[in-house]
Design an enzyme around this catalytic site. Structure first.
Site, PDB file in Angstrom:
ATOM      1  N   SER A  92       0.826  -1.208   0.000  1.00  0.00           N
ATOM      2  CA  SER A  92       0.000   0.000   0.000  1.00  0.00           C
ATOM      3  C   SER A  92       0.862   1.260   0.000  1.00  0.00           C
ATOM      4  O   SER A  92       0.490   2.289  -0.562  1.00  0.00           O
ATOM      5  CB  SER A  92      -0.960  -0.005   1.185  1.00  0.00           C
ATOM      6  N   THR A 144       7.837 -11.697 -12.437  1.00  0.00           N
ATOM      7  CA  THR A 144       7.772 -10.495 -13.279  1.00  0.00           C
ATOM      8  C   THR A 144       6.791  -9.474 -12.702  1.00  0.00           C
ATOM      9  O   THR A 144       5.706  -9.831 -12.259  1.00  0.00           O
ATOM     10  CB  THR A 144       7.327 -10.896 -14.697  1.00  0.00           C
ATOM     11  N   GLU A 192       4.556  -6.133 -13.729  1.00  0.00           N
ATOM     12  CA  GLU A 192       4.047  -5.309 -14.843  1.00  0.00           C
ATOM     13  C   GLU A 192       3.782  -3.934 -14.238  1.00  0.00           C
ATOM     14  O   GLU A 192       2.695  -3.663 -13.728  1.00  0.00           O
ATOM     15  CB  GLU A 192       2.765  -5.935 -15.400  1.00  0.00           C
ATOM     16  N   LYS A 196       6.349 -20.913 -20.688  1.00  0.00           N
ATOM     17  CA  LYS A 196       7.192 -19.977 -21.443  1.00  0.00           C
ATOM     18  C   LYS A 196       8.195 -19.236 -20.559  1.00  0.00           C
ATOM     19  O   LYS A 196       9.155 -18.676 -21.067  1.00  0.00           O
ATOM     20  CB  LYS A 196       6.298 -18.965 -22.177  1.00  0.00           C
TER      21      LYS A 196
END
Lengths: 213, 427
Positions: free
Chosen positions: A115, A140, A142, A181
């Site tokens: 937060s 990962t 984003e 992947k």
């Protein structure tokens, strides 16, 4: 069931490597642990999209051509520990955790923001916060900045937290799953969407149509 | 020459081919324009060289299947296969040098920066590491104005376990400046002996057992008789004195003793004799210990940390940090206490890991490589030219990625913890 701090600790210390959670480096565990989570840090490498080299990603091109197109529109940025990566308002970038993570087969995990950073407008994932049993590598991020002021991000800052859920042991761990992947990646990895088998089928169907007409 | 050494030399050559192939692939992706036909031609030439390797299939199989090798088989490796591989490596290194120019990885600079050479030599000139197209850095210029030049062969730029040679210039400079060494060795009958032995000993003291492995295998590649007959015994003696020996290093040393007579160079008997002065070698090691004190050297405690890291490498886990907890069983027991309360912070603090230094990471890499690389080679021979090569290449590059990432992340760890160069010792 979500694991509490003692259960996470037990799993970090488990003598059985198959049941052990791995999070390394643990730099300041007493600062990183919460009641049901462990804070994770930002790594050193980022990937940003540049639009000037390419008009669009044509998803029915061959995976090799698409891989080259992706290479053209992604710029890798590496920062050293005392150098910030600046995420401007509205910008999107990929990054990864500083830590190497391994999730045992009977646990799943979720990556969440903190937060402290959410209040500054930093989102750490757009949609993919779920971590499969059997995952290993760097997770990962984003990253996107939804505020109106740029955010300076230094490697090693705690921008996220991971929590773990008990599951019945899977027979389809992430690293053994077909069409995986990103298994074992140690750094920020760009999307390999074009390796999804659907696109091969779409390409085949398009070729069949071309032949027919 | 024994089979183990032949296998190690074959592995070293193939590992270098992997690095060249990987660099060519990366350059091919970056250069879609005028250079791409040249890169393609280099890749084709490399493929021809790889397929030629399989012409030796029968003898490669014998390397793993038969208890001992006949002389014609050994000769084929030494006189035919290895020179052909090395010629290809030299050719490709030259081409890569033209294509890539000077592109060191930042991790190479981190290795140098974390050795604290300025504490060892306050007036050390500015050290500059340059890529070179030759694998014999002795041929290169070592001082340019106020800069001290170190070299890294271009094919090893992204191969961290091959970075152990970069300090040779510093060690040479240091040996020239050190009065204690000069006065001990000034009476040697052969002056060039000093140059041959001091720099490797200083490098070993700073860099640990990984340097020994690197040095010995390179000496074989270059048929360097002085290195194998004169320096190697001293280096192994030093490893023992510094308590840095393990089983694989002993086996490597024994292979050197048996294998050096097969190299295409004569034993430098005069040099060997000059060193056989009673007590000279142990006196020399004692001087080396004094001029590079424990706090700057790679000592036994760092060897222990490198072993802990090697265990993690064997599980394909990043090795940027060394686990420090004294007793996981005791911590698990503590956690069972229902009234643990705020004391849980005591348990948590024991999970704290210590940042690994780049040289510890690279030593762990060598220990792991010595332990595993012959299995990787055997898999390659068993699986054949296509699937086997792809698997082998993936294994080598994955290890490099793990080591490079570990060095990079350990630097962030050091910044966040302000850890002093005097590391904690694992319990």
């Amino acid at each position: 069931m979500i694991l509490n701090e003692s259960q996470i600790l037990e799993r970090l210390l488990d003598p059985d490597p198959e049941r052990r959670i791995i999070i390394t480096p643990l730099i300041r565990p007493e600062e990183q642990f919460g009641p049901t989570s462990v804070d994770l840090r930002l790594g050193t490498d980022f990937q940003v999209l540049t639009r000037s080299n390419i008009t669009h990603l044509d998803v029915v091109k061959s995976p090799e051509q698409l891989s080259q197109d992706m290479h053209k529109c992604i710029t890798s940025v590496k920062v050293n520990p005392t150098q910030p990566f600046v995420l401007h308002p509205g910008e999107f970038a990929l990054a990864s955790t500083l830590e190497y993570i391994r999730v045992p087969l009977d646990l799943a995990a979720r990556l969440e923001g903190r937060s402290t950073w959410g209040r500054l407008g930093l989102q750490i994932h757009a949609t993919a916060g779920f971590v499969d049993p059997g995952f290993s590598g760097a997770l990962t991020f984003e990253l996107s900045n939804v505020s109106t002021v740029p955010i300076q991000l230094y490697p090693g800052v705690r921008i996220s937290q991971i929590c773990f859920f008990q599951s019945v042991e899977t027979r389809l761990p992430y690293d053994k799953k077909r069409f995986t992947k990103y298994s074992g990646k140690m750094s920020t990895a760009a999307s390999a969407f074009f390796r999804d088998p659907e696109y091969a089928r779409i390409r085949e169907a398009q070729e069949a149509l071309t032949y027919q007409y | 020459m024994n089979k183990m050494l032949l296998k190690r030399l074959l592995y070293e050559n193939l590992e270098t081919l992997v690095h060249i192939e990987s660099q060519l692939e990366a350059l091919g992706q970056e250069n879609q324009g005028m250079l791409s036909p040249y890169i393609q031609a280099l890749q084709d030439k490399l493929s021809q060289s790889k397929s030629k390797l399989w012409d030796y299939r029968e003898n490669l199989d014998k390397l793993f299947s038969e208890a001992s090798l006949e002389s014609p088989v050994i000769n084929e490796f030494i006189e035919d296969l290895f020179p052909a591989l090395q010629e290809m490596i030299r050719y490709q290194a030259n081409a890569l040098y033209r294509l890539k120019g000077a592109q060191l990885l930042p991790q190479t600079e981190l290795l140098i920066a974390n050795l604290n050479l300025d504490k060892l030599l306050p007036d050390l000139p500015h050290l500059v590491i340059l890529p070179t197209e030759t694998d014999n850095v002795k041929q290169e210029e070592h001082v340019l104005g106020s800069a001290l030049l170190g070299y890294l062969p271009v094919q090893n730029l992204e191969a961290p376990v091959q970075w152990f040679g970069v300090l040779e210039t510093v060690a040479q400079f240091f040996s020239q400046q050190t009065l204690q060494i000069n006065s001990l060795l000034e009476h040697l009958a052969i002056p060039e002996l000093k140059e041959a032995i001091v720099s490797p000993l200083l490098s070993l003291r700073l860099l640990g057992p990984g340097y020994y492995s690197y040095y010995v295998l390179n000496a074989f590649q270059q048929s360097d008789a002085v290195a194998l007959y004169v320096v190697e015994p001293l280096l192994f003696q030093a490893l023992n004195r510094f308590s840095l020996v393990n089983k694989d290093l002993v086996i490597l040393h024994q292979s050197v003793e048996k294998g050096r007579k097969y190299i295409n160079a004569k034993e430098p008997k005069a040099m060997v004799k000059a060193l056989q002065n009673d007590g000279l070698s142990s006196e020399l090691l004692s001087v080396i210990e004094r001029v590079i004190p424990d706090k700057l050297a790679f000592t036994e405690k760092y060897g222990m940390r490198a072993q802990l890291l090697e265990e993690r490498l064997s599980q394909h886990v990043m090795v940027s940090a060394v686990p420090m907890m004294s007793s996981p069983a005791q911590l698990r027991h503590d956690l069972e206490d229902p009234d643990l309360g705020g004391a849980i912070y005591g348990v948590l603090s024991q999970l704290q890991e210590s940042a690994a230094s780049p040289v510890e990471v690279l030593n762990a890499g060598w220990l792991y490589k010595l332990d595993q690389s012959l299995n990787w080679l055997q898999d390659l021979i068993n699986e054949g030219p296509e699937a086997g090569w792809e698997h082998f290449k993936r294994t080598v590059l994955d290890m490099d990625t793990l080591l490079l990432k570990s060095i990079e992340i350990s630097e962030v760890h050091r910044v966040l913890i302000h850890e002093e160069s005097e590391q904690l010792v694992p319990a």
